[in-house]
Design an enzyme around this catalytic site. Structure first.
Site, mmCIF file in Angstrom:
data_model
loop_
_atom_site.group_PDB
_atom_site.id
_atom_site.type_symbol
_atom_site.label_atom_id
_atom_site.label_comp_id
_atom_site.label_asym_id
_atom_site.label_seq_id
_atom_site.Cartn_x
_atom_site.Cartn_y
_atom_site.Cartn_z
ATOM 1 N N CYS A 18 0.871 -1.185 0.000
ATOM 2 C CA CYS A 18 0.000 0.000 0.000
ATOM 3 C C CYS A 18 0.904 1.230 0.000
ATOM 4 O O CYS A 18 2.068 1.136 -0.400
ATOM 5 C CB CYS A 18 -0.979 -0.022 1.163
ATOM 6 S SG CYS A 18 -0.228 -0.035 2.808
ATOM 7 N N ARG A 20 -3.388 -0.588 5.334
ATOM 8 C CA ARG A 20 -3.999 -1.678 4.563
ATOM 9 C C ARG A 20 -3.115 -2.907 4.404
ATOM 10 O O ARG A 20 -3.540 -4.027 4.721
ATOM 11 C CB ARG A 20 -4.444 -1.150 3.190
ATOM 12 C CG ARG A 20 -5.575 -0.145 3.289
ATOM 13 C CD ARG A 20 -5.746 0.629 1.999
ATOM 14 N NE ARG A 20 -4.602 1.497 1.742
ATOM 15 C CZ ARG A 20 -4.384 2.172 0.628
ATOM 16 N NH1 ARG A 20 -5.247 2.060 -0.371
ATOM 17 N NH2 ARG A 20 -3.342 2.952 0.501
ATOM 18 N N ASP A 55 -8.326 3.683 0.944
ATOM 19 C CA ASP A 55 -7.395 4.136 1.982
ATOM 20 C C ASP A 55 -8.192 4.696 3.163
ATOM 21 O O ASP A 55 -8.919 5.676 3.003
ATOM 22 C CB ASP A 55 -6.499 5.223 1.368
ATOM 23 C CG ASP A 55 -5.388 5.636 2.311
ATOM 24 O OD1 ASP A 55 -5.436 5.287 3.500
ATOM 25 O OD2 ASP A 55 -4.469 6.330 1.833
HETATM 26 P P1 4NP Z 1 -1.808 2.870 3.993
HETATM 27 O O1 4NP Z 1 -2.478 4.221 4.521
HETATM 28 O O2 4NP Z 1 -1.223 3.181 2.631
HETATM 29 O O3 4NP Z 1 -2.950 1.919 3.897
HETATM 30 O O4 4NP Z 1 -0.756 2.455 4.999
HETATM 31 C C1 4NP Z 1 -1.773 5.423 4.647
HETATM 32 C C2 4NP Z 1 -0.857 5.574 5.654
HETATM 33 C C3 4NP Z 1 -0.181 6.767 5.812
HETATM 34 C C4 4NP Z 1 -0.435 7.797 4.938
HETATM 35 C C5 4NP Z 1 -1.355 7.645 3.913
HETATM 36 C C6 4NP Z 1 -2.016 6.449 3.768
HETATM 37 N N1 4NP Z 1 0.239 9.031 5.115
HETATM 38 O O5 4NP Z 1 -0.033 9.970 4.339
HETATM 39 O O6 4NP Z 1 1.085 9.155 6.025
#
Ligand code: 4NP
Length: 155
Positions: free
Chosen positions: A8, A14, A126
């Site tokens: 991800c 995720r 997300d």
């Molecule tokens: P992930 O979600 O891609 O599912 O781990 C996110 C985690 C952190 C961030 C964005 C999406 N961020 O901008 O820090």
């Protein structure tokens, strides 16, 4: 031994859920020798961090412990180390795909939800900027896809 990587953006919401559910199901079905799983993020914002508190809390509520997982960044050598690379959304797909020109590598990349919803390229949304329900939805979407993955490997 089939090696599967889940990817991800941050590797704290995720893809750790996918890794943790798979570890849980591998244990349950005694598939240790058959499947190896890991997860990574295309961005390096959260390297070495545990999953997001909301992710940890939701997974625990659903019976899966993610507390030992730590975030890492997707690396070019992952294309050689893994047989399949399952991404969560289109942005992950584009980011991973453009890291290699090798067609053999491109063939390893797919959307995780194509395992449960064939050919639809559906995203695991997300949940980072949303509320609790987003984390609950992620858990169940990912769980269904992981159960299918396990079914393929039991047969
Ligand atoms: P992930 O979600 O891609 O599912 O781990 C996110 C985690 C952190 C961030 C964005 C999406 N961020 O901008 O820090």
């Amino acid at each position: 031994m089939q090696k599967i990587l889940f990817v991800c953006l941050g590797n704290i919401c995720r893809s750790p859920v996918a890794e943790g559910i798979m570890l849980h199901l591998i244990e349950q079905h005694k598939l240790h020798g058959k499947l190896h799983v890991d997860s990574a993020g295309t961005a390096g914002y959260h390297i070495n961090e545990a999953p997001d508190q909301r992710t940890l809390h939701n997974a625990k509520k659903n019976g899966v412990d993610l507390s030992k997982l730590r975030a890492r960044k997707f690396e070019n050598k992952d294309f050689d180390s893994f047989d399949k690379i399952y991404v969560m959304d289109e942005s992950n797909f584009v980011n991973v795909t453009r890291m290699t020109k090798d067609k053999n590598h491109h063939g390893k990349i797919d959307y995780l939800l194509n395992v449960s919803h064939t050919g639809q390229n559906l995203p695991v949304p997300d949940p980072y900027y949303g509320g609790e329900q987003g984390f609950e939805d992620v858990f169940h979407l990912v769980y269904k896809a992981c159960e299918k993955l396990i079914e393929f490997h039991i047969k």
